[in-house]
Scaffold this motif. Structure first.
Motif, PDB file in Angstrom:
ATOM      1  N   UNK A 107     -13.408  41.241 -19.900  1.00 55.57           N
ATOM      2  CA  UNK A 107     -14.557  41.518 -19.035  1.00 55.57           C
ATOM      3  C   UNK A 107     -14.786  40.374 -18.054  1.00 55.57           C
ATOM      4  N   UNK A 108     -14.745  39.149 -18.552  1.00 54.09           N
ATOM      5  CA  UNK A 108     -14.948  37.984 -17.682  1.00 54.09           C
ATOM      6  C   UNK A 108     -13.866  37.928 -16.610  1.00 54.09           C
ATOM      7  N   UNK A 109     -12.629  38.190 -16.985  1.00 58.37           N
ATOM      8  CA  UNK A 109     -11.512  38.067 -16.050  1.00 58.37           C
ATOM      9  C   UNK A 109     -11.531  39.143 -14.975  1.00 58.37           C
ATOM     10  N   UNK A 110     -11.773  40.398 -15.366  1.00 57.71           N
ATOM     11  CA  UNK A 110     -11.576  41.485 -14.420  1.00 57.71           C
ATOM     12  C   UNK A 110     -12.858  42.113 -13.876  1.00 57.71           C
ATOM     13  N   UNK A 111     -13.964  42.046 -14.622  1.00 53.37           N
ATOM     14  CA  UNK A 111     -15.137  42.811 -14.217  1.00 53.37           C
ATOM     15  C   UNK A 111     -16.384  41.979 -13.932  1.00 53.37           C
ATOM     16  N   UNK A 112     -16.326  40.678 -14.071  1.00 48.77           N
ATOM     17  CA  UNK A 112     -17.544  39.882 -13.903  1.00 48.77           C
ATOM     18  C   UNK A 112     -17.883  39.603 -12.450  1.00 48.77           C
ATOM     19  N   UNK A 113     -16.942  39.717 -11.560  1.00 47.65           N
ATOM     20  CA  UNK A 113     -17.199  39.450 -10.160  1.00 47.65           C
ATOM     21  C   UNK A 113     -17.157  37.972  -9.815  1.00 47.65           C
ATOM     22  N   UNK A 114     -16.868  37.125 -10.778  1.00 49.69           N
ATOM     23  CA  UNK A 114     -16.782  35.692 -10.530  1.00 49.69           C
ATOM     24  C   UNK A 114     -15.414  35.369  -9.931  1.00 49.69           C
ATOM     25  N   UNK A 115     -15.391  34.418  -9.008  1.00 56.03           N
ATOM     26  CA  UNK A 115     -14.122  34.036  -8.415  1.00 56.03           C
ATOM     27  C   UNK A 115     -13.405  32.951  -9.219  1.00 56.03           C
ATOM     28  N   UNK A 116     -14.071  32.399 -10.252  1.00 51.24           N
ATOM     29  CA  UNK A 116     -13.455  31.356 -11.072  1.00 51.24           C
ATOM     30  C   UNK A 116     -13.780  31.584 -12.553  1.00 51.24           C
ATOM     31  N   UNK A 117     -13.019  32.450 -13.214  1.00 50.63           N
ATOM     32  CA  UNK A 117     -13.290  32.748 -14.624  1.00 50.63           C
ATOM     33  C   UNK A 117     -12.637  31.778 -15.602  1.00 50.63           C
ATOM     34  N   UNK A 118     -12.065  30.683 -15.108  1.00 50.11           N
ATOM     35  CA  UNK A 118     -11.277  29.796 -15.972  1.00 50.11           C
ATOM     36  C   UNK A 118     -12.090  29.204 -17.121  1.00 50.11           C
ATOM     37  N   UNK A 119     -13.339  28.827 -16.882  1.00 50.89           N
ATOM     38  CA  UNK A 119     -14.163  28.242 -17.942  1.00 50.89           C
ATOM     39  C   UNK A 119     -14.401  29.209 -19.088  1.00 50.89           C
ATOM     40  N   UNK A 120     -14.756  30.449 -18.757  1.00 51.92           N
ATOM     41  CA  UNK A 120     -14.985  31.457 -19.790  1.00 51.92           C
ATOM     42  C   UNK A 120     -13.726  31.801 -20.557  1.00 51.92           C
ATOM     43  N   UNK A 121     -12.612  31.875 -19.828  1.00 50.95           N
ATOM     44  CA  UNK A 121     -11.337  32.174 -20.478  1.00 50.95           C
ATOM     45  C   UNK A 121     -10.931  31.028 -21.403  1.00 50.95           C
ATOM     46  N   UNK A 122     -11.138  29.797 -20.965  1.00 54.60           N
ATOM     47  CA  UNK A 122     -10.782  28.637 -21.802  1.00 54.60           C
ATOM     48  C   UNK A 122     -11.644  28.587 -23.062  1.00 54.60           C
ATOM     49  N   UNK A 123     -12.939  28.848 -22.926  1.00 57.52           N
ATOM     50  CA  UNK A 123     -13.803  28.862 -24.112  1.00 57.52           C
ATOM     51  C   UNK A 123     -13.385  29.973 -25.069  1.00 57.52           C
ATOM     52  N   UNK A 124     -13.043  31.141 -24.529  1.00 55.36           N
ATOM     53  CA  UNK A 124     -12.566  32.237 -25.369  1.00 55.36           C
ATOM     54  C   UNK A 124     -11.276  31.892 -26.086  1.00 55.36           C
ATOM     55  N   UNK A 125     -10.377  31.203 -25.383  1.00 57.16           N
ATOM     56  CA  UNK A 125      -9.114  30.801 -26.011  1.00 57.16           C
ATOM     57  C   UNK A 125      -9.359  29.811 -27.148  1.00 57.16           C
ATOM     58  N   UNK A 126     -10.299  28.889 -26.966  1.00 61.41           N
ATOM     59  CA  UNK A 126     -10.625  27.949 -28.049  1.00 61.41           C
ATOM     60  C   UNK A 126     -11.247  28.662 -29.244  1.00 61.41           C
ATOM     61  N   UNK A 127     -12.099  29.641 -28.978  1.00 62.31           N
ATOM     62  CA  UNK A 127     -12.705  30.408 -30.078  1.00 62.31           C
ATOM     63  C   UNK A 127     -11.626  31.186 -30.821  1.00 62.31           C
ATOM     64  N   UNK A 128     -10.702  31.779 -30.088  1.00 61.45           N
ATOM     65  CA  UNK A 128      -9.606  32.518 -30.721  1.00 61.45           C
ATOM     66  C   UNK A 128      -8.742  31.579 -31.558  1.00 61.45           C
ATOM     67  N   UNK A 129      -8.430  30.400 -31.030  1.00 59.62           N
ATOM     68  CA  UNK A 129      -7.629  29.434 -31.774  1.00 59.62           C
ATOM     69  C   UNK A 129      -8.336  29.016 -33.069  1.00 59.62           C
ATOM     70  N   UNK A 130      -9.608  28.696 -32.979  1.00 55.97           N
ATOM     71  CA  UNK A 130     -10.366  28.322 -34.177  1.00 55.97           C
ATOM     72  C   UNK A 130     -10.440  29.458 -35.183  1.00 55.97           C
ATOM     73  N   UNK A 131     -10.617  30.686 -34.702  1.00 58.91           N
ATOM     74  CA  UNK A 131     -10.678  31.836 -35.605  1.00 58.91           C
ATOM     75  C   UNK A 131      -9.331  32.097 -36.261  1.00 58.91           C
TER      76      UNK A 131
END
Length: 149
Positions: A107-131
């Motif tokens: 959702x953040x990458x494709x539908x949020x309308x933000x031109x810089x989703x890198x922060x949200x994607x990085x936080x999601x990747x860290x959460x996935x790694x920890x999980x």
């Protein structure tokens, strides 16, 4: 002798839960688009915030199960049925967290309308790694406990 270490880990578990709950309740007030919003606008008009709150439920269930597991370890019941069940629940919760984070990242990458989703994607990747680490550890400990019984 196991009483003090398990008591310390229980206290840490409680502090993690309190910190996570405080973050979930306070952070929306400091988000850029919510700076001048009312409480109603913050909590009842943002579907992504509602999704984040629903996605946090498995995290708190896993914390509760970790607290219960530490209680079993403190009583010397490391290989009990309750310990195996708690580890299984922690593993399922970690996988559920991944199941909630991946659609959020999409959702953040494709539908949020933000031109810089890198922060949200990085936080999601860290959460996935920890999980993933939590799920793998719980799975390994569950197998060890099942063999030991």
């Amino acid at each position: 002798m196991q009483f003090l270490p398990t008591l310390f880990l229980k206290a840490i578990t409680i502090l993690i839960g309190i910190g996570a709950l405080a973050f979930l309740l306070v952070e929306p007030h400091f988000e850029g688009r919510n700076m001048n919003a009312t409480l109603f606008e913050i909590y009842f008009t943002d579907p992504f915030l509602a999704y984040a709150y629903i996605a946090s439920i498995p995290f708190f269930i896993a914390l509760y199960q970790a607290f219960q597991l530490l209680g079993s370890v403190g009583r010397g019941e490391t290989l009990s049925h309750h310990a195996v069940k708690a580890l299984r629940t922690i593993r399922h919760c970690a996988l559920a967290i991944i199941g909630f984070v991946v659609p959020g990242m999409i959702f953040i990458r494709f539908f949020s309308g933000s031109d810089d989703p890198a922060g949200g994607i990085a936080m999601g990747a860290l959460i996935i790694l920890g999980s993933l680490i939590a799920a793998a550890t719980a799975s390994t400990l569950e197998r060890v406990a099942q063999r030991g019984r």
